[in-house]
Design an enzyme around this catalytic site. Structure first.
Site, PDB file in Angstrom:
ATOM      1  N   ASP A   1       0.820  -1.216   0.000  1.00 46.03           N
ATOM      2  CA  ASP A   1       0.000   0.000   0.000  1.00 46.03           C
ATOM      3  C   ASP A   1       0.851   1.262   0.000  1.00 46.03           C
ATOM      4  O   ASP A   1       2.046   1.238   0.351  1.00 46.03           O
ATOM      5  CB  ASP A   1      -0.993   0.000   1.177  1.00 46.03           C
ATOM      6  CG  ASP A   1      -0.320  -0.018   2.540  1.00 46.03           C
ATOM      7  OD1 ASP A   1       0.767  -0.612   2.666  1.00 46.03           O
ATOM      8  OD2 ASP A   1      -0.877   0.582   3.484  1.00 46.03           O
TER       9      ASP A   1
ATOM     10  N   GLU B   1       0.292  -1.425   5.587  1.00 44.93           N
ATOM     11  CA  GLU B   1       1.324  -0.848   6.477  1.00 44.93           C
ATOM     12  C   GLU B   1       1.022   0.599   6.815  1.00 44.93           C
ATOM     13  O   GLU B   1       1.239   1.052   7.944  1.00 44.93           O
ATOM     14  CB  GLU B   1       2.706  -0.958   5.797  1.00 44.93           C
ATOM     15  CG  GLU B   1       3.882  -0.550   6.694  1.00 44.93           C
ATOM     16  CD  GLU B   1       4.181   0.945   6.725  1.00 44.93           C
ATOM     17  OE1 GLU B   1       4.864   1.398   7.652  1.00 44.93           O
ATOM     18  OE2 GLU B   1       3.702   1.681   5.827  1.00 44.93           O
TER      19      GLU B   1
HETATM   20  C1  LIG Z   1      21.003  13.162  11.204  1.00 42.28           C
HETATM   21  C2  LIG Z   1      20.799  11.956  10.418  1.00 42.28           C
HETATM   22  C3  LIG Z   1      19.977  12.211   9.183  1.00 42.28           C
HETATM   23  C4  LIG Z   1      19.697  10.940   8.454  1.00 42.28           C
HETATM   24  C5  LIG Z   1      18.738  11.137   7.352  1.00 42.28           C
HETATM   25  C6  LIG Z   1      17.662  10.143   7.376  1.00 42.28           C
HETATM   26  C7  LIG Z   1      16.599  10.478   6.398  1.00 42.28           C
HETATM   27  C8  LIG Z   1      15.361   9.764   6.790  1.00 42.28           C
HETATM   28  C9  LIG Z   1      14.316   9.909   5.799  1.00 42.28           C
HETATM   29  C10 LIG Z   1      13.219   9.237   5.860  1.00 42.28           C
HETATM   30  C11 LIG Z   1      12.907   8.235   6.906  1.00 42.28           C
HETATM   31  C12 LIG Z   1      11.515   7.818   6.780  1.00 42.28           C
HETATM   32  C13 LIG Z   1      11.098   6.721   7.705  1.00 42.28           C
HETATM   33  C14 LIG Z   1      10.897   5.406   7.036  1.00 42.28           C
HETATM   34  C15 LIG Z   1       9.737   4.556   7.327  1.00 42.28           C
HETATM   35  C16 LIG Z   1       8.422   5.239   7.458  1.00 42.28           C
HETATM   36  C17 LIG Z   1       7.260   4.412   7.036  1.00 42.28           C
HETATM   37  C18 LIG Z   1       5.973   5.064   7.470  1.00 42.28           C
HETATM   38  O1  LIG Z   1       5.608   6.082   6.983  1.00 42.28           O
HETATM   39  N1  LIG Z   1       5.282   4.473   8.434  1.00 42.28           N
HETATM   40  C19 LIG Z   1       4.104   5.036   9.073  1.00 42.28           C
HETATM   41  C20 LIG Z   1       3.510   3.924   9.916  1.00 42.28           C
HETATM   42  C21 LIG Z   1       2.290   4.264  10.705  1.00 42.28           C
HETATM   43  C22 LIG Z   1       2.060   3.256  11.804  1.00 42.28           C
HETATM   44  C23 LIG Z   1       1.068   4.305   9.834  1.00 42.28           C
HETATM   45  C24 LIG Z   1       4.508   6.202   9.958  1.00 42.28           C
HETATM   46  O2  LIG Z   1       3.722   7.157  10.045  1.00 42.28           O
HETATM   47  O3  LIG Z   1       5.566   6.186  10.575  1.00 42.28           O
HETATM   48 ZN    ZN Z   2       6.646   2.470   3.924  1.00 38.86          ZN
HETATM   49 ZN    ZN Z   3       4.928   5.265   4.201  1.00 38.55          ZN
END
Ligand SMILES: CCCCCCCC/C=C\CCCCCCCC(=O)N[C@@H](CC(C)C)C(=O)O
Ligand code: ZN
Ligand code: ZN
Length: 522
Positions: free
Chosen positions: A144, A209
């Site tokens: 999704d 997810e």
């Molecule tokens: C100082 C260090 C910097 C490092 C840079 C890192 C860049 C990170 C960029 C993105 C990270 C995104 C996180 C990855 C997974 C997120 C998946 C998501 O959106 N999950 C939902 C789940 C929820 C339970 C519906 C969420 O809202 O977290």
């Molecule tokens: Zn994701």
């Molecule tokens: Zn996501």
């Protein structure tokens, strides 16, 4: 005592205090300098003697390139959107099922692969290993995507998969159809090349997810638990390869998420007696709530940088910073308060410093001339590894400091356990080796995933959960996550396939090389 005698005494005491201070500063500086020069947490197993597994290599030809890109674009074009906790595009999920079977005929027909649908739309694959005594591992990805609307400013329609200057644009290109398609495409190629794994493995593709994984990942976990499965490690989406994103870091860094932040949904509400707008009270429910929200925004949660896995991240990366940052990163015991203040300036790095507070809903009012009886706001908190839901809730109540504002926890979970990253951590070391073989200029470091993933439901099946995909993030890319112009380069998508192709084979070793065997060899 004479006046000159007491002056002499004060002078002597001052001298002792100043010299003790100087000695302390000098000592601290010497320790810091020694740590800067000697801290090398990266040597690891890279020079060790790895067991040979006769890995097959993948060289993608022109025809395969066209086909794999066409498959990926088709995946992006199917709008498998999770709209809300109760609304998914089930027509698209069914279409995606049909598409997978067509795109990966060998995966779906191989005698080595057992496939089943879970929770109607999620997929669970078991790829049988030739050595059943080897504990299986599991790769996760999700089908999704979050909603996307072209009118938000996309350069190409979000479900068009349009290619512009070597990038494929579309919702899901980095979250998370790149991993999903990369894993299945790699398996398709491996099977076509006659590969049969020694170590069995599972692939889980959740369909919800983005709305907590309640029907997808959670049902997959239930099925595996019923079968008594234990996993060596789980690898899911999460952190990526950052290139030019961490200020002052020379070269790219692959951060492997050892944990993920906790989460809480907190409701703030104010109830008052409704009335006529011509005779307003001094404060309305909206005013009271707005003050509470402002207090939360003005008083961020405490800085906790260095109390979670993020401290390890910077220790691992320290040698890749130039002076004076190298000195600072090597000595977080001394400088973490200073570094916290630098990192908190940008939203992406601030997320590593503290529990973040985001007010995401604000509802009140029914009519222009009616004093609203109810005002409600929802706050989404992402909880730092060193805090718990309970602690965060207490801080919110203190910060709001107004009995008229009701503070309720709607939903939440504590930060996830921290997986191993030492020389005995199979999953971490295999991912690290696979990254370094493919991208030798990258520095691999442990990290903390600031968002949540389906993998959090797998804690009873393994202690070793890693959140990483080999997508390259350059400045501006983190904002594409759930944002506009989500995209991946065609080159990077190919690299992802090669990564999973190699990773699966690297998992076939029976055990990791002995720690420090490199030292004996040298
Ligand atoms: C100082 C260090 C910097 C490092 C840079 C890192 C860049 C990170 C960029 C993105 C990270 C995104 C996180 C990855 C997974 C997120 C998946 C998501 O959106 N999950 C939902 C789940 C929820 C339970 C519906 C969420 O809202 O977290
Ligand atoms: Zn994701
Ligand atoms: Zn996501």
């Amino acid at each position: 005592m004479t006046e000159s005698g007491s002056k002499l005494r004060i002078f002597k005491i001052l001298k002792i205090i100043i010299s003790s201070l100087l000695i302390t500063v000098l000592l601290l500086f010497t320790i810091a300098a020694i740590r800067t020069l000697s801290l090398d947490v990266n040597a690891g197993l890279q020079l060790a003697h790895w067991e040979k597994t006769n890995n097959k290599s993948l060289v993608i030809d022109h025809h395969q390139r066209e086909e794999l890109l066409a498959n990926f674009k088709e995946a992006i074009r199917i709008p498998t959107v999770s709209f809300s906790n109760t609304e998914s595009n089930t027509t698209a999920l069914l279409e995606f099922d049909r598409f997978l079977r067509k795109a990966f005929p060998t995966v779906f027909s191989s005698s080595l692969v057992h496939h089943e649908l879970v929770g109607n739309y999620s997929h669970l694959f078991w790829v049988k290993g030739s050595q059943p005594e080897l504990v299986p591992y599991m790769l996760l990805a999700h089908i999704d995507v979050v909603p996307a609307s072209e009118s938000d400013g996309w350069e190409a329609p979000p479900f068009s998969a349009k290619e512009i200057d070597g990038f494929i644009y579309g919702r899901g290109t980095i979250d998370d159809k790149n991993s999903l398609m990369g894993i299945l495409q790699a398996l398709e190629y491996l099977l076509l090349k006659g590969y049969a794994p020694r170590r069995g493995f599972y692939i889980g593709l959740g369909h919800d997810e983005e709305i907590n994984g309640l029907n997808g990942a959670m049902n997959i976990v239930r099925v595996l638990k019923q079968r008594g499965v234990q996993l060596l490690f789980v690898m899911d989406e999460g952190l990526t390869i950052s290139d030019g994103i961490i200020p002052g870091l020379e070269g790219p860094a692959a951060l492997i998420g050892l944990s993920e932040k906790g989460q809480a949904a907190v409701k703030l509400s104010v109830s008052v007696a409704p009335g006529h707008a011509s005779m307003p009270p001094r404060e309305t429910s909206i005013g009271i709530l707005a003050t509470a929200v402002k207090r939360l925004e003005d008083n961020p949660m405490p800085r906790l940088f260095g109390y979670g896995p993020e401290g390890d991240t910077f220790e691992h990366l320290a040698h890749k910073f130039s002076f004076p940052l190298k000195f600072i990163m090597s000595n977080l015991w001394l400088f973490s308060p200073l570094l916290s203040r630098i990192l908190e300036r940008k939203p992406v790095s601030n997320a590593f410093v503290r529990t973040t507070t985001a007010v995401t809903f604000f509802n009140a009012g029914v009519k222009i001339n009616v004093i609203p009886s109810l005002a409600e706001a929802y706050v989404n908190l992402r909880i730092h590894s060193a805090q718990s839901v309970e602690e965060v809730l207490d801080i919110i109540k203190d910060t709001v400091g107004d009995q008229r504002v009701k503070v309720e926890l709607v939903d939440g979970f504590d930060p996830l356990p921290i997986s191993g990253a030492d020389e005995k951590a199979f999953g971490f070391q295999i991912i690290k080796k696979t990254v370094l073989d493919l991208f030798p200029t990258v520095t691999v470091a442990p990290g903390i995933c600031i968002g949540n993933t389906d993998s959090r439901h797998f804690v009873d099946l393994t202690k070793n959960i890693y959140r990483f995909s080999p997508a390259w993030f350059k400045p501006g890319d983190p904002e594409r996550f759930h944002g506009i112009n989500e995209r991946i380069s065609t080159k990077n998508y190919e690299e992802m396939i090669v990564f999973y192709f190699n990773l699966i084979q690297n998992c076939d070793i029976r055990k990791l090389p002995e720690p420090h065997s490199s030292v004996h060899e040298l």
